[in-house]
Design an enzyme around this catalytic site. Structure first.
Site, PDB file in Angstrom:
ATOM      1  N   TYR A  89     -13.069   6.828 -13.859  1.00 30.96           N
ATOM      2  CA  TYR A  89     -12.966   5.764 -12.860  1.00 30.96           C
ATOM      3  C   TYR A  89     -13.660   4.496 -13.377  1.00 30.96           C
ATOM      4  O   TYR A  89     -13.079   3.414 -13.413  1.00 30.96           O
ATOM      5  CB  TYR A  89     -13.601   6.216 -11.522  1.00 30.96           C
ATOM      6  CG  TYR A  89     -13.999   5.050 -10.657  1.00 30.96           C
ATOM      7  CD1 TYR A  89     -13.021   4.317  -9.984  1.00 30.96           C
ATOM      8  CD2 TYR A  89     -15.327   4.650 -10.555  1.00 30.96           C
ATOM      9  CE1 TYR A  89     -13.374   3.206  -9.231  1.00 30.96           C
ATOM     10  CE2 TYR A  89     -15.685   3.554  -9.807  1.00 30.96           C
ATOM     11  CZ  TYR A  89     -14.706   2.830  -9.144  1.00 30.96           C
ATOM     12  OH  TYR A  89     -15.056   1.729  -8.412  1.00 30.96           O
ATOM     13  N   LYS A 137     -12.127   0.671 -14.804  1.00 29.97           N
ATOM     14  CA  LYS A 137     -12.551  -0.694 -14.395  1.00 29.97           C
ATOM     15  C   LYS A 137     -12.906  -1.520 -15.640  1.00 29.97           C
ATOM     16  O   LYS A 137     -12.547  -2.690 -15.743  1.00 29.97           O
ATOM     17  CB  LYS A 137     -13.762  -0.630 -13.461  1.00 29.97           C
ATOM     18  CG  LYS A 137     -13.478   0.020 -12.119  1.00 29.97           C
ATOM     19  CD  LYS A 137     -12.600  -0.872 -11.259  1.00 29.97           C
ATOM     20  CE  LYS A 137     -12.240  -0.226  -9.940  1.00 29.97           C
ATOM     21  NZ  LYS A 137     -11.208  -0.949  -9.200  1.00 29.97           N
ATOM     22  N   SER A 159     -16.513  -3.156 -10.524  1.00 27.43           N
ATOM     23  CA  SER A 159     -17.606  -2.372  -9.979  1.00 27.43           C
ATOM     24  C   SER A 159     -18.840  -2.503 -10.861  1.00 27.43           C
ATOM     25  O   SER A 159     -18.721  -2.671 -12.088  1.00 27.43           O
ATOM     26  CB  SER A 159     -17.163  -0.910  -9.948  1.00 27.43           C
ATOM     27  OG  SER A 159     -18.260  -0.059  -9.760  1.00 27.43           O
ATOM     28  N   ASP A 174       0.877  -1.178   0.000  1.00 24.68           N
ATOM     29  CA  ASP A 174       0.000   0.000   0.000  1.00 24.68           C
ATOM     30  C   ASP A 174       0.909   1.221   0.000  1.00 24.68           C
ATOM     31  O   ASP A 174       1.990   1.183   0.597  1.00 24.68           O
ATOM     32  CB  ASP A 174      -0.890   0.001   1.254  1.00 24.68           C
ATOM     33  CG  ASP A 174      -2.154   0.813   1.057  1.00 24.68           C
ATOM     34  OD1 ASP A 174      -3.258   0.242   1.118  1.00 24.68           O
ATOM     35  OD2 ASP A 174      -2.050   2.048   0.835  1.00 24.68           O
TER      36      ASP A 174
HETATM   37  N1  UFG Z   1     -26.559  10.492  -2.930  1.00 25.30           N
HETATM   38  C1  UFG Z   1     -27.206  11.598  -2.429  1.00 25.30           C
HETATM   39  N2  UFG Z   1     -26.458  12.497  -1.724  1.00 25.30           N
HETATM   40  C2  UFG Z   1     -25.122  12.354  -1.507  1.00 25.30           C
HETATM   41  C3  UFG Z   1     -24.481  11.213  -2.030  1.00 25.30           C
HETATM   42  C4  UFG Z   1     -25.229  10.315  -2.750  1.00 25.30           C
HETATM   43  O1  UFG Z   1     -28.406  11.775  -2.600  1.00 25.30           O
HETATM   44  O2  UFG Z   1     -24.509  13.222  -0.865  1.00 25.30           O
HETATM   45  C5  UFG Z   1     -27.348   9.502  -3.680  1.00 25.30           C
HETATM   46  C6  UFG Z   1     -26.938   9.321  -5.113  1.00 25.30           C
HETATM   47  O3  UFG Z   1     -27.590  10.238  -5.943  1.00 25.30           O
HETATM   48  C7  UFG Z   1     -27.329   7.869  -5.371  1.00 25.30           C
HETATM   49  C8  UFG Z   1     -27.109   7.197  -4.017  1.00 25.30           C
HETATM   50  O4  UFG Z   1     -27.133   8.241  -3.072  1.00 25.30           O
HETATM   51  O5  UFG Z   1     -28.683   7.780  -5.697  1.00 25.30           O
HETATM   52  C9  UFG Z   1     -25.788   6.465  -3.903  1.00 25.30           C
HETATM   53  O6  UFG Z   1     -24.733   7.336  -4.268  1.00 25.30           O
HETATM   54  P1  UFG Z   1     -23.205   6.978  -3.963  1.00 25.30           P
HETATM   55  O7  UFG Z   1     -22.386   8.138  -4.410  1.00 25.30           O
HETATM   56  O8  UFG Z   1     -23.045   6.519  -2.570  1.00 25.30           O
HETATM   57  O9  UFG Z   1     -22.950   5.704  -4.867  1.00 25.30           O
HETATM   58  P2  UFG Z   1     -23.096   5.525  -6.452  1.00 25.30           P
HETATM   59  O10 UFG Z   1     -24.134   4.467  -6.646  1.00 25.30           O
HETATM   60  O11 UFG Z   1     -23.250   6.795  -7.153  1.00 25.30           O
HETATM   61  O12 UFG Z   1     -21.635   5.003  -6.800  1.00 25.30           O
HETATM   62  C10 UFG Z   1     -21.187   3.805  -6.247  1.00 25.30           C
HETATM   63  C11 UFG Z   1     -19.668   3.853  -6.034  1.00 25.30           C
HETATM   64  C12 UFG Z   1     -18.950   3.909  -7.339  1.00 25.30           C
HETATM   65  C13 UFG Z   1     -19.440   2.891  -8.263  1.00 25.30           C
HETATM   66  C14 UFG Z   1     -20.948   2.964  -8.401  1.00 25.30           C
HETATM   67  C15 UFG Z   1     -21.550   1.919  -9.297  1.00 25.30           C
HETATM   68  O13 UFG Z   1     -19.311   4.987  -5.293  1.00 25.30           O
HETATM   69  O14 UFG Z   1     -17.598   3.665  -7.073  1.00 25.30           O
HETATM   70  O15 UFG Z   1     -21.528   2.798  -7.112  1.00 25.30           O
HETATM   71  O16 UFG Z   1     -21.293   0.684  -8.801  1.00 25.30           O
HETATM   72  F1  UFG Z   1     -18.896   3.083  -9.473  1.00 25.30           F
END
Ligand code: UFG
Length: 334
Positions: free
Chosen positions: A149, A153, A124, A31
């Site tokens: 990102y 992947k 992912s 790491d």
């Molecule tokens: N969300 C909010 N407010 C925030 C953050 C997120 O409303 O402050 C919502 C997003 O719009 C989404 C959900 O919460 O509907 C989840 O969002 P995340 O950012 O936690 O996760 P994502 O699904 O966008 O992304 C995740 C990982 C990525 C990966 C992706 C697809 O962070 O690394 O899943 O697998 F690529």
């Protein structure tokens, strides 16, 4: 014989190292602490009462990486090293492709040089882009990723497929994670994003802890039951256990290329998560509805049947454990 874990001090890497040590595996971690902390190594020792070898190197450093293979008998590699912030990747594509794709290439080339051909790769659900159907099976088309990102992947998956075609003595498992949350129940290791978190759960816990004012819910006009985005949140300990099952599969098969979704198969909306968090922890989470976040999709959850049938793995921990353990970790690390 040891398992080499790249990015073993990171969020998913550290939880997987705990499970590897618990199953009696010998572990070597590399790491560079670019998105992790040294304390995590001692926390892993404290949880497992076991030790491992550690090298502070970046996997792009071929010479240093070769030394790791010279000094240890590596039987398999699990690759968790890599940058993972979606928004940052849009601003820094060269850094993302260099670290994720070139890093993976250096790693695979070094493995080939030392005759190590067993590889577990952290992919992912982002590779499915806007999914063609829900729940998502491994057969769904991939592509049309919306950020470097995700594309990194996708590229690495393609590299692994091409590598296997070129030499079918490789033994590769690609794991497509859905939304990892939670922390080890000890509260000693967990997720520690630098700066303001991008992901939902780290943001929610910081609002509950009072370090952030309120959560912005990115849109409530999606075609979902309550209008907010639906995701497949999976406890990081379940996810880590999926890696052990993947490794066991590779040990049984000796060669092949396998792809599995690691998700629960349940979709929860943003507001479901907020309510579950409040109910489980007794803390309130202030939020406001804002604009949609660019690049977000309405719904994403897995069909985890293939992993259940072929790996004998399924997620056991529910939304309450996810909220409890995320909170427990933050309480201990405030
Ligand atoms: N969300 C909010 N407010 C925030 C953050 C997120 O409303 O402050 C919502 C997003 O719009 C989404 C959900 O919460 O509907 C989840 O969002 P995340 O950012 O936690 O996760 P994502 O699904 O966008 O992304 C995740 C990982 C990525 C990966 C992706 C697809 O962070 O690394 O899943 O697998 F690529």
């Amino acid at each position: 014989m040891a398992i080499l874990v790249t990015g073993g001090a990171g969020y998913i890497g550290s939880h997987t190292v705990v499970e590897l040590l618990n199953t009696g595996k010998e572990v070597v971690i590399i790491d560079d602490f670019s998105n992790s902390k040294q304390e995590v190594l001692n926390a892993i020792r404290e949880i497992t009462k076991k030790d491992f070898k550690f090298y502070e190197i970046n996997y792009l450093n071929r010479e240093a990486l070769e030394k790791v293979f010279e000094e240890n008998k590596i039987e398999a590699v699990m690759n968790f090293a890599g940058f993972k912030a979606v928004g940052e990747s849009i601003k820094k594509p060269i850094e993302y492709y260099t670290n994720n794709v070139s890093g993976a290439l250096v790693l695979l080339d070094t493995m080939r040089k030392y005759g190590v051909k067993t590889f577990v790769f952290s992919s992912s659900a982002t590779v499915y882009g806007d999914p063609e159907k829900i729940p998502i099976t491994e057969e769904c088309k991939t592509g049309e990723t919306t950020n470097p990102y995700g594309t990194s992947k996708l590229f690495i998956e393609q590299i692994l497929k091409d590598l296997y075609v070129s030499d079918n003595s490789w033994n590769i498992c690609i794991l497509r994670y859905f939304n990892p949350v939670g922390a080890h129940e000890s509260g000693l290791i967990g997720e520690e994003p630098q700066g303001i978190p991008n992901n939902l759960m780290p943001y929610v816990v910081r609002v509950a802890a009072g370090t952030l004012k309120e959560l912005s819910v990115f849109g409530n006009d999606y075609n979902t039951p309550d209008g907010t985005g639906v995701r497949d949140y999976i406890h990081v300990v379940d996810l880590a256990k999926g890696h052990i099952k993947a490794l066991e599969k590779l040990e049984r098969e000796q060669k092949g290329l396998y792809i599995y979704n690691l998700g629960t198969g349940n979709g929860y909306s943003v507001l479901d998560m907020v309510k579950a968090f409040e109910k489980t922890t007794g803390k309130s989470v202030a939020y406001k509805i804002t604009e949609r976040r660019q690049g977000d999709i309405a719904t994403c959850y897995a069909d985890p049947t293939k992993a259940k049938q072929e790996l004998g793995w399924e997620a056991k921990l529910g939304i309450e454990e996810m909220c409890r353990d995320s909170w427990n970790y933050i309480e201990r690390h405030k």
